[in-house]
Write a protein that holds these residues in place. Structure first.
Motif, PDB file in Angstrom:
ATOM      1  N   UNK A  66       0.794  -1.226   0.000  1.00  0.00           N
ATOM      2  CA  UNK A  66       0.000   0.000   0.000  1.00  0.00           C
ATOM      3  C   UNK A  66       0.830   1.281   0.000  1.00  0.00           C
ATOM      4  N   UNK A  97      -0.841 -10.171   2.455  1.00  0.00           N
ATOM      5  CA  UNK A  97      -1.646 -10.310   3.662  1.00  0.00           C
ATOM      6  C   UNK A  97      -1.099  -9.453   4.806  1.00  0.00           C
ATOM      7  N   UNK A  98      -0.153  -8.612   4.493  1.00  0.00           N
ATOM      8  CA  UNK A  98       0.350  -7.697   5.519  1.00  0.00           C
ATOM      9  C   UNK A  98       1.308  -8.336   6.480  1.00  0.00           C
ATOM     10  N   UNK A  99       2.077  -9.286   6.031  1.00  0.00           N
ATOM     11  CA  UNK A  99       2.895 -10.000   6.987  1.00  0.00           C
ATOM     12  C   UNK A  99       4.373  -9.629   6.951  1.00  0.00           C
ATOM     13  N   UNK A 102       7.024  -6.824   9.710  1.00  0.00           N
ATOM     14  CA  UNK A 102       6.371  -7.229  10.941  1.00  0.00           C
ATOM     15  C   UNK A 102       5.916  -6.063  11.802  1.00  0.00           C
ATOM     16  N   UNK A 103       6.717  -5.011  11.779  1.00  0.00           N
ATOM     17  CA  UNK A 103       6.372  -3.925  12.669  1.00  0.00           C
ATOM     18  C   UNK A 103       5.921  -2.741  11.829  1.00  0.00           C
ATOM     19  N   UNK A 105       2.658  -0.125  11.509  1.00  0.00           N
ATOM     20  CA  UNK A 105       1.367   0.279  12.059  1.00  0.00           C
ATOM     21  C   UNK A 105       0.479   0.829  10.939  1.00  0.00           C
ATOM     22  N   UNK A 106      -0.819   0.857  11.159  1.00  0.00           N
ATOM     23  CA  UNK A 106      -1.745   1.176  10.061  1.00  0.00           C
ATOM     24  C   UNK A 106      -1.477   2.505   9.365  1.00  0.00           C
TER      25      UNK A 106
ATOM     26  N   UNK B 117       4.916 -17.572  12.750  1.00  0.00           N
ATOM     27  CA  UNK B 117       5.305 -16.176  12.554  1.00  0.00           C
ATOM     28  C   UNK B 117       4.125 -15.282  12.246  1.00  0.00           C
ATOM     29  N   UNK B 118       3.295 -15.748  11.341  1.00  0.00           N
ATOM     30  CA  UNK B 118       2.222 -14.880  10.852  1.00  0.00           C
ATOM     31  C   UNK B 118       1.135 -14.662  11.900  1.00  0.00           C
ATOM     32  N   UNK B 121       4.061 -14.953  16.623  1.00  0.00           N
ATOM     33  CA  UNK B 121       5.180 -14.033  16.857  1.00  0.00           C
ATOM     34  C   UNK B 121       4.864 -12.635  16.343  1.00  0.00           C
ATOM     35  N   UNK B 122       4.047 -12.580  15.321  1.00  0.00           N
ATOM     36  CA  UNK B 122       3.621 -11.270  14.812  1.00  0.00           C
ATOM     37  C   UNK B 122       2.846 -10.507  15.891  1.00  0.00           C
ATOM     38  N   UNK B 125       5.134  -9.370  18.626  1.00  0.00           N
ATOM     39  CA  UNK B 125       5.899  -8.178  18.213  1.00  0.00           C
ATOM     40  C   UNK B 125       5.052  -6.922  18.343  1.00  0.00           C
ATOM     41  N   UNK B 129       6.532  -4.212  20.761  1.00  0.00           N
ATOM     42  CA  UNK B 129       7.068  -2.981  20.158  1.00  0.00           C
ATOM     43  C   UNK B 129       5.993  -1.912  19.965  1.00  0.00           C
ATOM     44  N   UNK B 130       4.772  -2.349  19.796  1.00  0.00           N
ATOM     45  CA  UNK B 130       3.719  -1.447  19.351  1.00  0.00           C
ATOM     46  C   UNK B 130       3.349  -0.384  20.365  1.00  0.00           C
ATOM     47  N   UNK B 131       3.078   0.818  19.816  1.00  0.00           N
ATOM     48  CA  UNK B 131       2.622   1.896  20.688  1.00  0.00           C
ATOM     49  C   UNK B 131       1.137   1.720  20.990  1.00  0.00           C
ATOM     50  N   UNK B 135      -5.046  -0.945  18.475  1.00  0.00           N
ATOM     51  CA  UNK B 135      -5.413  -0.594  17.103  1.00  0.00           C
ATOM     52  C   UNK B 135      -4.721  -1.521  16.117  1.00  0.00           C
ATOM     53  N   UNK B 136      -3.407  -1.699  16.313  1.00  0.00           N
ATOM     54  CA  UNK B 136      -2.651  -2.412  15.283  1.00  0.00           C
ATOM     55  C   UNK B 136      -3.033  -3.887  15.197  1.00  0.00           C
ATOM     56  N   UNK B 139      -5.821  -4.153  12.762  1.00  0.00           N
ATOM     57  CA  UNK B 139      -5.655  -3.516  11.453  1.00  0.00           C
ATOM     58  C   UNK B 139      -5.897  -4.509  10.316  1.00  0.00           C
ATOM     59  N   UNK B 141      -4.402  -5.129   7.506  1.00  0.00           N
ATOM     60  CA  UNK B 141      -3.312  -5.976   7.002  1.00  0.00           C
ATOM     61  C   UNK B 141      -3.048  -7.201   7.884  1.00  0.00           C
ATOM     62  N   UNK B 142      -3.568  -7.199   9.079  1.00  0.00           N
ATOM     63  CA  UNK B 142      -3.313  -8.342   9.961  1.00  0.00           C
ATOM     64  C   UNK B 142      -4.452  -9.365   9.959  1.00  0.00           C
ATOM     65  N   UNK B 144      -4.960 -11.745   8.122  1.00  0.00           N
ATOM     66  CA  UNK B 144      -4.440 -13.092   7.873  1.00  0.00           C
ATOM     67  C   UNK B 144      -4.009 -13.770   9.176  1.00  0.00           C
TER      68      UNK B 144
END
Lengths: 117, 431
Positions: A66, A97-99, A102-103, A105-106, B117-118, B121-122, B125, B129-131, B135-136, B139, B141-142, B144
């Motif tokens: 995207x 699929x957005x994988x 890994x890090x 954010x939207x 992983x998908x 572990x995703x 992570x 790490x996420x703020x 939300x994330x 999202x 894209x996730x 899957x």
């Protein structure tokens, strides 16, 4: 119950199942040992693959992901399916699929993609 | 260190409440990972719900407070030292489990398979790490990675990374190793007699699928662990409140591990309700903490995906049965384990009520899986693809529990032993 257990039928059934399970144990250990000895570690091959295809992969991921601009791409070990390397095409499949990043954010406009731990 | 802290808390909970009379030392050891990491993931989930992100200092403080409380309680009880019976048998089983798992770890250190992983572990992570994991994790894209899957595994991984300051392989290795050894130990403990214990332990370790899933760091091994421990306690416990309560506890925690845990819990409840068991209330009360934890996640964090229900009909059933036969006979994964497990109740009708109950539970769970497969909207090649990617993992969930009941049944049939062996060791010292 005691009388029932002493009949030949129950003895035979117990023997058959116990023997089958015992054979299963021996075969299972043999099978696992053979697999462990024969299978190759699956990270070195992946590492090489990344090195070769890094530029191509970045361009494709930027397009598919995207419109996110990839500012930095760190290559390294990545989990691969056992006994084979993981080609870049599979990352592209994952990316749909957005994988892959890994890090991410939207609302990110750019991203560092880190494939390794 | 954080993982050891969780294990210590788990062991103290087992020691103080699961086995207060210190009659089942090994049970306390094998239950420690389940209880410890259930506690840790609960603390992290509550922290996430209140603060929106994980806070290491707060989580650490909660763990230390729990540890201090448990240690004070332990001191106050002033019980004698524990005795570890059948040490050689258990040590051999545990060492072999570690050996075979380590081989997989070293060959594939980051875990094989896309799902590890998908999905797991995703999520870990994002939590670490996420703020804004709230939300994330939802999202688009996730999608899957199944945003409705519970967070027991990702939260436990994040807890390990929080102490070490970053993502690393050691945490997932350690985490999977303690659960897989706990699983092997629980199978050995569950069958109840010394000679059969070693056989049962070796049986489960020798099964390539089980050690492969553990070494590959799949979440299915945790589902198998909680099912197996619940069944082992149910089989070996006396017909009393405690047995049903702890069976419920482990089935309840299973719901927070994977959605399949709900099916295991519902299947047991489904069997116990018509039997009008006096201890049904204890079972449901035990299940409550895990269920509340999972519902909190589903309510506040999870994004829900809808699936169209469509029954596949005869074609689907045929495809399903073909897969079932192919999988059960797949010696590369199960050797001849399933054949032995399935043959025993066919050849010998179990008479003991608890053994009958466990066989029924096994049937209901697998019938439930079949129903899900046949009604989830997949058809033709899509159903085949779905089955090829999930079927062996679903069988992994019930294989260790089925092993426990098989060996318990076999040891009960041993004519040299008393006819009724189930129903003592939760309260009697040795067998």
């Amino acid at each position: 119950m005691a009388h029932f257990l002493q009949t030949p039928k129950s003895d035979l059934a117990r023997f058959v199942v116990t023997a089958l399970l015992a054979v299963s144990v021996c075969f299972g250990f043999f099978k696992q040992t053979k697999t462990i000895i024969r299978s190759r570690p699956d990270y070195s091959a992946v590492h090489t693959e990344h090195g070769i295809r890094a530029g191509e992969l970045r361009a494709e991921l930027e397009r598919k992901f995207f419109g996110v601009q990839i500012t930095k791409m760190k290559l390294g070990y990545f989990p691969a399916s056992q006994n084979r390397s993981r080609p870049a095409e599979e990352y592209l499949y994952d990316a749909q699929y957005g994988i892959a990043p890994y890090y991410l954010r939207p609302n990110d406009k750019s991203a560092e993609i880190i494939f390794s731990e | 260190m954080s993982l050891f802290l969780s294990l210590a808390i788990g062991y103290l909970i087992s020691d103080l409440y699961l086995d207060p009379h210190r009659r089942n030392t090994w049970l306390a050891v094998f239950a420690a990972p389940g209880l410890g990491f259930a506690f840790s993931s609960a603390v992290l989930l509550v922290n996430l719900l209140f603060q929106g992100a994980l806070n290491f200092k707060l989580c650490l403080a909660a763990h230390l407070m729990a540890l201090i409380f448990l240690l004070i309680t332990e001191f106050k009880r002033q019980r004698g030292a524990r005795t570890f019976e059948n040490k050689a048998v258990y040590m051999l089983v545990l060492l072999l489990a570690v050996l075979f798992m380590s081989a997989v770890f070293f060959k594939s250190p980051y875990g094989t398979g896309l799902d590890v992983w998908a999905i797991w572990k995703l999520k870990a992570r994002h939590l670490f790490y996420g703020q804004e994991p709230f939300i994330s994790l939802k999202a688009a894209p996730l999608n899957f990675s199944h945003p409705d899957y519970p967070l027991f595994y990702p939260l436990s991984l994040a807890w390990g990374w929080m102490w070490s300051g970053g993502q690393n392989v050691w945490v997932s290795w350690f985490f999977c190793a303690v659960f897989a050894t706990g699983l092997a130990g629980a199978v050995a403990w569950g069958c109840g007699q010394k000679g059969w214990m070693l056989f049962a332990g070796l049986f489960v370790i020798s099964t390539p699928q089980i050690m492969g899933m553990a070494g590959s760091q799949y979440a299915d091994i945790f589902v198998a662990y909680f099912n197996c421990l619940a069944i082992a306690i149910f089989l070996r416990g006396e017909e009393n409140f405690e047995t049903y309560f702890w069976t419920g506890i482990f089935f309840g925690i299973g719901t927070f591990v994977k959605n399949e845990g709900w099916l295991s819990l519902a299947a047991m409840a489904f069997i116990l309700v018509p039997s009008k068991s006096r201890n049904m209330g204890a079972f449901l009360a035990g299940a409550l903490p895990g269920v509340i934890l999972c519902l909190l996640f589903k309510w506040k964090i999870a994004a829900h995906q809808t699936t169209a229900i469509h029954f596949e009909g005869f074609q689907g059933i045929t495809t399903y049965l073909q897969f079932l036969v192919r999988e059960v006979l797949n010696e590369n994964k199960w050797t001849y384990g399933w054949i032995g497990i399935l043959l025993l109740p066919v050849l010998m009708k179990p008479k003991e009520r608890k053994i009958q109950t466990v066989y029924l539970w096994f049937l209901v769970v697998n019938a439930g899986y079949a129903l899900v497969h046949l009604t989830d909207g997949c058809s033709g090649p899509a159903l085949e693809n779905h089955l090829s990617t999930t079927f062996d993992r679903l069988l992994t969930h019930t294989f260790p529990a089925a092993s426990v009941v098989t060996f318990a049944f076999l040891s009960q049939m041993n004519r040299n032993m008393p006819a009724k062996i189930i129903g003592g060791p939760m309260s009697s010292a040795k067998r």
